[in-house]
Design a protein around this motif. Structure first.
Motif, PDB file in Angstrom:
ATOM      1  N   HIS A 284      37.972  23.361  37.139  1.00  0.00           N
ATOM      2  CA  HIS A 284      38.133  24.120  35.852  1.00  0.00           C
ATOM      3  C   HIS A 284      37.899  22.929  34.741  1.00  0.00           C
ATOM      4  CE1 HIS A 284      38.693  28.074  37.117  1.00  0.00           C
ATOM      5  NE2 HIS A 284      39.394  27.701  37.893  1.00  0.00           N
ATOM      6  N   LEU A 285      38.260  21.833  34.791  1.00  0.00           N
ATOM      7  CA  LEU A 285      38.039  20.779  33.745  1.00  0.00           C
ATOM      8  C   LEU A 285      36.638  20.329  33.956  1.00  0.00           C
ATOM      9  CD1 LEU A 285      41.629  18.988  33.757  1.00  0.00           C
ATOM     10  CD2 LEU A 285      40.480  20.430  32.145  1.00  0.00           C
ATOM     11  N   ILE A 286      35.699  20.683  34.829  1.00  0.00           N
ATOM     12  CA  ILE A 286      34.553  20.048  34.810  1.00  0.00           C
ATOM     13  C   ILE A 286      33.602  20.301  33.705  1.00  0.00           C
ATOM     14  CG2 ILE A 286      32.017  20.215  36.253  1.00  0.00           C
ATOM     15  CD1 ILE A 286      33.863  20.346  38.763  1.00  0.00           C
ATOM     16  N   SER A 287      33.926  21.708  33.261  1.00  0.00           N
ATOM     17  CA  SER A 287      33.021  22.410  32.198  1.00  0.00           C
ATOM     18  C   SER A 287      33.487  21.729  30.828  1.00  0.00           C
ATOM     19  CB  SER A 287      33.482  23.817  32.073  1.00  0.00           C
ATOM     20  OG  SER A 287      34.611  24.100  32.048  1.00  0.00           O
ATOM     21  N   GLY A 288      34.793  20.931  30.653  1.00  0.00           N
ATOM     22  CA  GLY A 288      35.243  20.376  29.658  1.00  0.00           C
ATOM     23  C   GLY A 288      36.709  20.490  29.223  1.00  0.00           C
ATOM     24  N   THR A 289      37.242  20.314  28.143  1.00  0.00           N
ATOM     25  CA  THR A 289      38.421  20.059  27.962  1.00  0.00           C
ATOM     26  C   THR A 289      39.152  21.338  27.723  1.00  0.00           C
ATOM     27  OG1 THR A 289      38.198  18.157  26.506  1.00  0.00           O
ATOM     28  CG2 THR A 289      40.292  19.447  25.852  1.00  0.00           C
ATOM     29  N   LEU A 290      40.396  21.556  28.361  1.00  0.00           N
ATOM     30  CA  LEU A 290      40.984  22.923  28.361  1.00  0.00           C
ATOM     31  C   LEU A 290      42.463  22.960  27.763  1.00  0.00           C
ATOM     32  CD1 LEU A 290      40.045  24.406  31.811  1.00  0.00           C
ATOM     33  CD2 LEU A 290      39.103  25.069  29.318  1.00  0.00           C
ATOM     34  N   ARG A 291      42.911  23.789  27.350  1.00  0.00           N
ATOM     35  CA  ARG A 291      44.508  23.797  26.725  1.00  0.00           C
ATOM     36  C   ARG A 291      45.354  24.316  28.103  1.00  0.00           C
ATOM     37  NH1 ARG A 291      44.923  26.950  21.247  1.00  0.00           N
ATOM     38  NH2 ARG A 291      45.074  25.118  19.944  1.00  0.00           N
ATOM     39  N   TYR A 292      46.585  23.904  27.826  1.00  0.00           N
ATOM     40  CA  TYR A 292      47.366  24.397  28.960  1.00  0.00           C
ATOM     41  C   TYR A 292      47.220  25.793  29.181  1.00  0.00           C
ATOM     42  CZ  TYR A 292      51.538  25.039  32.023  1.00  0.00           C
ATOM     43  OH  TYR A 292      52.422  25.505  32.883  1.00  0.00           O
TER      44      TYR A 292
ATOM     45  N   ALA B  24      42.643  20.241  43.234  1.00  0.00           N
ATOM     46  CA  ALA B  24      41.062  20.370  43.178  1.00  0.00           C
ATOM     47  C   ALA B  24      40.573  21.547  41.925  1.00  0.00           C
ATOM     48  CB  ALA B  24      40.748  20.585  44.700  1.00  0.00           C
ATOM     49  N   ILE B  25      41.383  22.682  42.229  1.00  0.00           N
ATOM     50  CA  ILE B  25      41.327  23.761  41.425  1.00  0.00           C
ATOM     51  C   ILE B  25      41.224  23.279  39.776  1.00  0.00           C
ATOM     52  CG2 ILE B  25      41.712  26.220  40.696  1.00  0.00           C
ATOM     53  CD1 ILE B  25      42.907  26.413  43.705  1.00  0.00           C
ATOM     54  N   ILE B  26      42.338  22.599  39.334  1.00  0.00           N
ATOM     55  CA  ILE B  26      42.261  22.109  38.415  1.00  0.00           C
ATOM     56  C   ILE B  26      41.154  21.329  37.679  1.00  0.00           C
ATOM     57  CG2 ILE B  26      43.780  20.465  36.770  1.00  0.00           C
ATOM     58  CD1 ILE B  26      46.140  21.535  38.083  1.00  0.00           C
ATOM     59  N   ILE B  27      40.877  20.421  38.660  1.00  0.00           N
ATOM     60  CA  ILE B  27      39.824  19.533  38.401  1.00  0.00           C
ATOM     61  C   ILE B  27      38.517  20.440  38.230  1.00  0.00           C
ATOM     62  CG2 ILE B  27      38.293  17.644  39.368  1.00  0.00           C
ATOM     63  CD1 ILE B  27      40.838  16.857  40.747  1.00  0.00           C
TER      64      ILE B  27
ATOM     65  N   ILE C 259      32.002  38.093  53.574  1.00  0.00           N
ATOM     66  CA  ILE C 259      32.689  38.542  52.435  1.00  0.00           C
ATOM     67  C   ILE C 259      32.001  38.287  51.066  1.00  0.00           C
ATOM     68  CG2 ILE C 259      34.924  38.922  53.980  1.00  0.00           C
ATOM     69  CD1 ILE C 259      35.994  36.576  52.274  1.00  0.00           C
ATOM     70  N   PRO C 260      32.286  38.987  50.099  1.00  0.00           N
ATOM     71  CA  PRO C 260      32.071  38.610  48.685  1.00  0.00           C
ATOM     72  C   PRO C 260      32.695  37.550  48.021  1.00  0.00           C
ATOM     73  CG  PRO C 260      32.887  40.761  48.868  1.00  0.00           C
ATOM     74  CD  PRO C 260      32.968  40.580  50.077  1.00  0.00           C
ATOM     75  N   ASN C 261      31.905  36.690  47.200  1.00  0.00           N
ATOM     76  CA  ASN C 261      32.700  35.538  46.740  1.00  0.00           C
ATOM     77  C   ASN C 261      33.661  36.188  45.646  1.00  0.00           C
ATOM     78  OD1 ASN C 261      33.055  33.633  45.059  1.00  0.00           O
ATOM     79  ND2 ASN C 261      31.265  32.500  45.096  1.00  0.00           N
ATOM     80  N   PRO C 262      34.923  35.908  45.732  1.00  0.00           N
ATOM     81  CA  PRO C 262      35.596  36.526  44.768  1.00  0.00           C
ATOM     82  C   PRO C 262      35.348  36.050  43.451  1.00  0.00           C
ATOM     83  CG  PRO C 262      36.825  35.062  46.442  1.00  0.00           C
ATOM     84  CD  PRO C 262      35.471  35.233  46.821  1.00  0.00           C
ATOM     85  N   CYS C 263      34.728  34.886  42.969  1.00  0.00           N
ATOM     86  CA  CYS C 263      34.723  34.434  41.741  1.00  0.00           C
ATOM     87  C   CYS C 263      33.604  35.267  41.126  1.00  0.00           C
ATOM     88  CB  CYS C 263      34.127  32.835  42.009  1.00  0.00           C
ATOM     89  SG  CYS C 263      35.380  31.714  42.360  1.00  0.00           S
TER      90      CYS C 263
ATOM     91  N   GLN D 230      46.229  27.843  32.822  1.00  0.00           N
ATOM     92  CA  GLN D 230      46.986  28.787  33.291  1.00  0.00           C
ATOM     93  C   GLN D 230      46.424  30.048  33.755  1.00  0.00           C
ATOM     94  OE1 GLN D 230      50.684  29.484  31.074  1.00  0.00           O
ATOM     95  NE2 GLN D 230      51.960  29.371  32.792  1.00  0.00           N
ATOM     96  N   ARG D 231      45.615  30.559  32.592  1.00  0.00           N
ATOM     97  CA  ARG D 231      44.970  31.688  33.040  1.00  0.00           C
ATOM     98  C   ARG D 231      43.638  31.804  33.794  1.00  0.00           C
ATOM     99  NH1 ARG D 231      45.051  32.046  27.242  1.00  0.00           N
ATOM    100  NH2 ARG D 231      43.210  31.257  26.973  1.00  0.00           N
ATOM    101  N   ALA D 232      43.479  30.473  34.173  1.00  0.00           N
ATOM    102  CA  ALA D 232      42.232  30.409  35.244  1.00  0.00           C
ATOM    103  C   ALA D 232      42.917  30.169  36.575  1.00  0.00           C
ATOM    104  CB  ALA D 232      41.543  29.044  34.947  1.00  0.00           C
ATOM    105  N   ILE D 233      44.079  29.718  36.522  1.00  0.00           N
ATOM    106  CA  ILE D 233      44.896  29.836  37.976  1.00  0.00           C
ATOM    107  C   ILE D 233      46.246  30.578  37.846  1.00  0.00           C
ATOM    108  CG2 ILE D 233      45.701  27.898  39.989  1.00  0.00           C
ATOM    109  CD1 ILE D 233      44.241  25.938  38.181  1.00  0.00           C
ATOM    110  N   PRO D 234      46.066  31.800  37.795  1.00  0.00           N
ATOM    111  CA  PRO D 234      47.324  32.810  37.549  1.00  0.00           C
ATOM    112  C   PRO D 234      48.261  32.741  38.918  1.00  0.00           C
ATOM    113  CG  PRO D 234      45.220  34.050  38.277  1.00  0.00           C
ATOM    114  CD  PRO D 234      44.714  32.867  37.994  1.00  0.00           C
TER     115      PRO D 234
END
Length: 116
Positions: free
Chosen positions: A31-39, A26-29, A110-114, A43-47
């Protein structure tokens, strides 16, 4: 999409959870909502995802027809991921999960970590 696999589900929720219920799917999906991403961008978005786990989740999403993988024959290899037409149909569900998570943070105080 694997019809043989789909025939083994006992209910629609089971099918949905199998497709998007992996540790990072679900996290991968999301991040891909905004468009095409490289591997490397994924990886940086989901450390917290190990390279092995991330690759496995990407392969499963590709096998289920949710994401499209394009490998460019250059050195070093360049791989890009995007949502397929079927993958786009999951966007409202993932966005609803995000909205629920934001509300959850507010409710427990709690604050939203994002947003940090």
């Amino acid at each position: 999409m694997n019809k043989e696999k789909a025939m083994k589900y006992n209910c629609p929720v089971e099918a949905a959870m199998d497709i998007v219920g992996g540790k990072y799917k679900a996290i991968i999906i999301y991040h891909l909502i905004s468009g095409t991403l490289r591997y490397s961008e994924i990886q940086r978005a989901i450390p917290q995802a190990t390279p092995k786990m991330l690759s496995q989740q990407l392969k499963e999403l590709e096998a289920d027809g949710i994401i499209n993988r394009v490998l460019y024959p250059v050195v070093p290899p360049k791989t890009e991921y995007s949502l397929t037409e079927l993958g786009q149909t999951i966007v409202p569900i993932v966005q609803s999960l995000c909205d629920w998570g934001e509300n959850y943070f507010k409710l427990i105080g709690i604050p939203n970590p994002c947003e940090q």
